[in-house]
Design a protein around this motif. Structure first.
Motif, mmCIF file in Angstrom:
data_model
loop_
_atom_site.group_PDB
_atom_site.id
_atom_site.type_symbol
_atom_site.label_atom_id
_atom_site.label_comp_id
_atom_site.label_asym_id
_atom_site.label_seq_id
_atom_site.Cartn_x
_atom_site.Cartn_y
_atom_site.Cartn_z
ATOM 1 N N LYS A 154 0.826 -1.210 0.000
ATOM 2 C CA LYS A 154 0.000 0.000 0.000
ATOM 3 C C LYS A 154 0.857 1.256 0.000
ATOM 4 C CE LYS A 154 -3.512 2.411 2.778
ATOM 5 N NZ LYS A 154 -4.312 2.360 4.033
ATOM 6 N N THR A 155 1.810 1.329 0.918
ATOM 7 C CA THR A 155 2.630 2.539 1.054
ATOM 8 C C THR A 155 4.026 2.171 1.505
ATOM 9 O OG1 THR A 155 0.661 3.786 1.725
ATOM 10 C CG2 THR A 155 2.793 4.807 2.150
ATOM 11 N N HIS B 283 6.863 3.836 3.546
ATOM 12 C CA HIS B 283 7.208 4.945 4.432
ATOM 13 C C HIS B 283 8.728 5.014 4.518
ATOM 14 C CE1 HIS B 283 2.996 5.125 5.949
ATOM 15 N NE2 HIS B 283 3.031 3.821 5.739
ATOM 16 N N GLU C 199 4.352 -0.921 4.169
ATOM 17 C CA GLU C 199 3.000 -1.196 4.668
ATOM 18 C C GLU C 199 2.188 -1.883 3.576
ATOM 19 O OE1 GLU C 199 -1.032 1.191 6.158
ATOM 20 O OE2 GLU C 199 0.791 2.296 5.608
ATOM 21 N N GLU D 174 -1.321 -3.897 1.991
ATOM 22 C CA GLU D 174 -2.756 -3.643 1.968
ATOM 23 C C GLU D 174 -3.512 -4.458 3.011
ATOM 24 O OE1 GLU D 174 -4.218 -4.134 -1.979
ATOM 25 O OE2 GLU D 174 -3.063 -2.455 -2.799
ATOM 26 N N CYS E 15 3.257 -5.204 7.989
ATOM 27 C CA CYS E 15 4.318 -4.207 7.841
ATOM 28 C C CYS E 15 5.680 -4.876 7.912
ATOM 29 C CB CYS E 15 4.211 -3.136 8.927
ATOM 30 S SG CYS E 15 2.761 -2.075 8.783
ATOM 31 N N ARG F 264 -0.164 5.642 -8.874
ATOM 32 C CA ARG F 264 -0.161 5.688 -7.412
ATOM 33 C C ARG F 264 0.852 6.682 -6.849
ATOM 34 N NH1 ARG F 264 -1.914 0.128 -5.194
ATOM 35 N NH2 ARG F 264 -3.127 -0.696 -6.947
ATOM 36 N N THR G 25 0.097 8.341 -3.434
ATOM 37 C CA THR G 25 -0.208 7.546 -2.240
ATOM 38 C C THR G 25 0.827 6.475 -1.929
ATOM 39 O OG1 THR G 25 -1.542 5.971 -3.539
ATOM 40 C CG2 THR G 25 -2.679 7.882 -2.600
ATOM 41 N N PHE G 26 1.694 6.147 -2.879
ATOM 42 C CA PHE G 26 2.583 4.995 -2.690
ATOM 43 C C PHE G 26 3.786 5.316 -1.813
ATOM 44 C CE2 PHE G 26 5.445 1.568 -4.452
ATOM 45 C CZ PHE G 26 4.674 0.505 -4.006
ATOM 46 N N PHE G 27 4.134 6.593 -1.685
ATOM 47 C CA PHE G 27 5.293 6.982 -0.878
ATOM 48 C C PHE G 27 4.873 7.992 0.182
ATOM 49 C CE2 PHE G 27 6.949 5.816 -5.049
ATOM 50 C CZ PHE G 27 7.973 4.936 -4.719
ATOM 51 N N GLU G 28 5.422 7.809 1.368
ATOM 52 C CA GLU G 28 5.178 8.732 2.476
ATOM 53 C C GLU G 28 6.489 8.929 3.234
ATOM 54 O OE1 GLU G 28 3.800 11.401 4.914
ATOM 55 O OE2 GLU G 28 2.571 10.603 3.273
ATOM 56 N N PRO H 249 5.864 12.136 0.387
ATOM 57 C CA PRO H 249 5.820 12.087 -1.074
ATOM 58 C C PRO H 249 7.204 12.216 -1.691
ATOM 59 C CG PRO H 249 4.135 13.561 -0.206
ATOM 60 C CD PRO H 249 5.035 13.217 0.950
#
Length: 373
Positions: free
Chosen positions: A118-119, A121, A141, A143, A147, A165, A168-171, A173
């Motif tokens: 999902k992401t 981080h 992370e 879906e 983790c 994506r 939303t794919f990187f946090e 950004p």
């Protein structure tokens, strides 16, 4: 006509070394030059139409080679950066055989399947449950809520997935320049439709290794007759839009009684959620510098690499190819080896490989044809 078209293709590569290109796109250049040649043709109208039809078929083939819907989308100035790898194309029965061989060299139970991410981080401090007191800068992370803390993550997702994506794919950004490079680089769609036939449709035509339709149907550019498998004969059509292939076969083989194919396999790379297309090209408004930007690890300030990027779209000379994808993976592996080699006091890293759906462990699904192999 082949000599004219591919002579012009060779000319397009010469603008790499010039300060300015005469027009933005490869398509515009080719059409301009062909128009000038056509003005000097002295044949009758039917012959002129036939010449233009043949040249149009070469345009469609080149679209397939470049992985684009139109050569007007392909930038002229950096077109010469693409490099053809010497040697013959290597054809083997399915990419799963390649990944299985790679997997065979790994210890058991180190690859996790069916864990869509999902992401990612990064630039954080995440605790590793198995090592109390140790923190990792990256957290993957999934879906399903799972983790994976990590020191490093190599992202090999297709460019089409990144485009969709990106927000939303990187946090946090991605840096502005890297995000803009992802938006600017082109990513097209090519599909192959496989038709299984009980017997060749028209012995004289089907015995040929390849033919092109007399009248093009949308982006259908031709058929390849693949080696028979047991009692079935397989035709492979490189197309972007699926119409009535049975009617096409009947028309092109001049056999109105040709039976319908007994089986049809049609991948849909554009609608597949973890690909959203086939492979990349350098689009108008982008350059090889954008490819290099995409390949740069994060953070971009020269600190220890946390998120690394591989895949065909990150190789400046071999983009759109499997060998480009493979070499980019070696490049990032070498980057990590060099990093840990200079920090021998740190514990040996555990490399985590995961697969998003069916696409992301390795970006090597391209067609074995016309250099894209």
């Amino acid at each position: 006509m082949a000599g004219l078209f591919y002579g012009l293709i060779d000319q397009t590569r010469e603008f790499l070394r010039l300060p300015d290109a005469p027009v933005p796109s490869v398509g515009e250049y080719l059409k301009r030059e062909i128009s000038q040649h056509a003005a000097g043709w002295t044949e009758d109208e039917e012959t002129r139409k036939l010449k233009l039809a043949i040249l149009n078929s070469f345009f469609n083939v080149e679209c397939c080679v470049s992985g684009t819907h139109s050569m007007d989308l392909v930038a002229l100035a950096p077109f010469g950066e693409y490099t053809v790898l010497p040697g013959l194309d290597c054809t083997f029965p399915g990419y799963v055989g390649l990944t299985n061989r790679i997997m065979a060299s790994l210890p058991e139970d180190v690859v996790v399947f069916n864990k869509p991410v999902k992401t990612i981080h990064w630039n954080g401090s995440f605790r590793e449950a198995s090592s109390p007191g140790e923190t990792c800068p990256v957290l993957v992370e999934c879906e399903d809520g799972g983790c994976f803390p990590a020191h490093h993550v190599i992202v090999t997702v297709p460019l089409g997935f990144l485009k969709e994506r990106l927000d939303t794919f990187f946090e946090p950004p991605l840096p502005t320049q890297k995000a803009e490079a992802i938006r600017k680089i082109g990513f097209g769609t090519n599909n192959k439709i496989f038709l299984g036939l009980r017997s060749p449709s028209g012995s004289q035509t089907a015995s040929s290794s390849r033919w092109s339709p007399a009248r093009l149907v949308q982006k259908l550019i031709g058929f390849l007759v693949l080696p028979p498998f047991e009692s079935a004969h397989v035709l492979c059509g490189f197309i972007e839009v699926l119409l009535s292939l049975t009617q096409v076969l009947r028309r092109e083989t001049q056999n109105p009684n040709s039976p319908r194919p007994g089986a049809c396999c049609a991948p849909r790379w554009h609608s597949a959620p973890y690909t959203r297309g086939s492979y990349s090209y350098v689009a108008v408004g982008s350059s090889g510098d954008d490819v290099d930007l995409l390949a740069q690890p994060l953070p971009a300030d020269g600190a220890e690499a946390q998120v690394l990027f591989a895949g065909e779209a990150t190789h400046r000379a071999f983009y759109s190819t499997t060998h480009g994808a493979l070499l980019s993976g070696w490049r990032e592996a070498d980057r990590l080896i060099a990093l840990w080699d200079t920090q021998a006091q740190l514990p040996e890293p555990a490399f985590l490989f995961w697969r998003l759906g069916t696409a992301l462990i390795s970006h090597v699904y391209h067609g074995v044809w016309s250099g894209r192999a």
